[in-house]
Design an enzyme around this catalytic site. Sequence first.
Site, short mmCIF file in Angstrom:
data_model
loop_
_atom_site.label_atom_id
_atom_site.label_comp_id
_atom_site.label_asym_id
_atom_site.label_seq_id
_atom_site.Cartn_x
_atom_site.Cartn_y
_atom_site.Cartn_z
N SER A 1 -3.29 7.18 -4.21
CA SER A 1 -3.46 6.67 -5.57
C SER A 1 -4.90 6.36 -5.95
O SER A 1 -5.26 6.40 -7.12
CB SER A 1 -2.62 5.41 -5.76
N HIS B 1 2.67 9.34 -6.63
CA HIS B 1 1.70 10.00 -7.51
C HIS B 1 1.82 11.52 -7.50
O HIS B 1 1.09 12.20 -8.21
CB HIS B 1 0.27 9.58 -7.12
N LYS C 1 5.52 6.51 -13.18
CA LYS C 1 4.33 7.35 -13.44
C LYS C 1 4.77 8.60 -14.22
O LYS C 1 4.92 8.50 -15.44
CB LYS C 1 3.63 7.63 -12.12
N1 PMP Z 1 3.65 3.49 -4.12
C1 PMP Z 1 2.44 3.89 -4.53
C2 PMP Z 1 1.69 4.89 -3.71
C3 PMP Z 1 1.90 3.38 -5.71
O1 PMP Z 1 0.69 3.77 -6.11
C4 PMP Z 1 2.65 2.45 -6.46
C5 PMP Z 1 2.14 1.85 -7.77
N2 PMP Z 1 0.88 2.05 -8.11
C6 PMP Z 1 3.89 2.05 -5.98
C7 PMP Z 1 4.37 2.60 -4.81
C8 PMP Z 1 4.70 1.04 -6.71
O2 PMP Z 1 5.32 1.61 -7.80
P1 PMP Z 1 5.77 0.75 -9.09
O3 PMP Z 1 4.53 0.44 -9.85
O4 PMP Z 1 6.68 1.66 -9.79
O5 PMP Z 1 6.43 -0.48 -8.59
#
Ligand code: PMP
Length: 400
Positions: free
Chosen positions: A185, A213, A244
């Site tokens: 990310s 992602h 996302k």
């Molecule tokens: N896993 C990864 C790799 C993320 O980047 C994120 C959020 N940025 C999440 C899980 C968590 O997802 P959510 O925001 O839908 O709770």
Amino acid sequence: MSIFTKFNAILEKRQQLEMLGIDPFGIQVEKMNSPTEGIIRGRKTILAGTNNYLGLTFDKDCLDAAYNALEFEGTGTTGSRMANGSYSGHRNLELELAAFYQKRDCIVFSTGYLANLGMLSTLAGPDDTVILDADCHASIYDGCRLGGTKTLRFRHNDPEHLAKRLQRLGDKASEALIVVEGIYSMLGDHALLNEFIAVKREYGGYLFVDEAHSLGVLGERGSGLAEELGVLDDIDFIVGTFSKSLGAAGGYCVSNHPELDLIRYSSRPYIFTASPSPSTIATTRAALVKVAEGKDLRARLHYNARRLHAGLSALGYTLGAPASPVVAVVFKDKMEVLTFWDNLLEMGGYTNLMIPPATPNGAFLIRCSVSAAHTDQQIDTICDIFATLGKKLQLQLRAS
Ligand code: PMP
């Protein structure tokens, strides 16, 4: 000493930002004009930091699905999946996600964060070992903590280091849970999944991949990196999020292991929180169809990613990884990145400010995320702002 004393370090950092007049963590979008444009600080702003990779948040079919669910199923489930919060929409979405990944079954959680928390804390207990990529997301670390499991880290994207870790585990290697992400990310780089699979074949273990992602972004049907590389069968657990590419909120895990269903009965982050609202589930189901049929959207997304990456690279900026929908620009220090981010916003470009401890290797980053919905003009305007600011702030850029 009081229970608040531990916040002194944060307070000091907040006060430093206040003195600079910069509040990167309190930004409010006052109005959304489209998936890629909003009003911030009273000004029209290009949104280049949203993770709205396919731009589906205003898609008519997704909106209609949500309106319909609101009208016929109400605003919320008012209960957890286990108790009174599973509607047929929740189960249908699980079946659709399982079919999408060609896996046996799926569990839907209330967020992506909770999907990692719920899966990892339940799969791995105090007698187990999780070996994770050092750059894994906080939800992965937190899931391991909640399970009280033994956690070992290997250097980011370093299969040899993973092999060493497994080798040291001896007989226990075959029961270890190996955790990586699809696209990371922060920098937008891809996991060396084929190489990790080769290590798993040699030493054993279970492979758990967070495609948060990469869902919607990679693969012919958009299911992520494992699909793109043709290795879906080698992955034991795939986790992802609705927040996302799917433009909603929620999370899931798919797997061929028949034991997946048992996780429901022991996962606290599944049992003890309210389920996603019916409109969230309905819009996610509609968006999943768009993702599966979204070859053109994906082509546009990657075209935009390459355009932004090439534009910033030509200006001499240092970028975190080859072109991908996450384009991270590396800055020298905290002051430089803070000033740049704030100036960028003042000039109508919204991006994500990323500073330690949230970043890999203590990096100072401006993280841009690209959408299929960005126009050429929006991408070029972001590049123009970077050009202007590079000069205004006298940054030392590479000669182009
Ligand atoms: N896993 C990864 C790799 C993320 O980047 C994120 C959020 N940025 C999440 C899980 C968590 O997802 P959510 O925001 O839908 O709770």
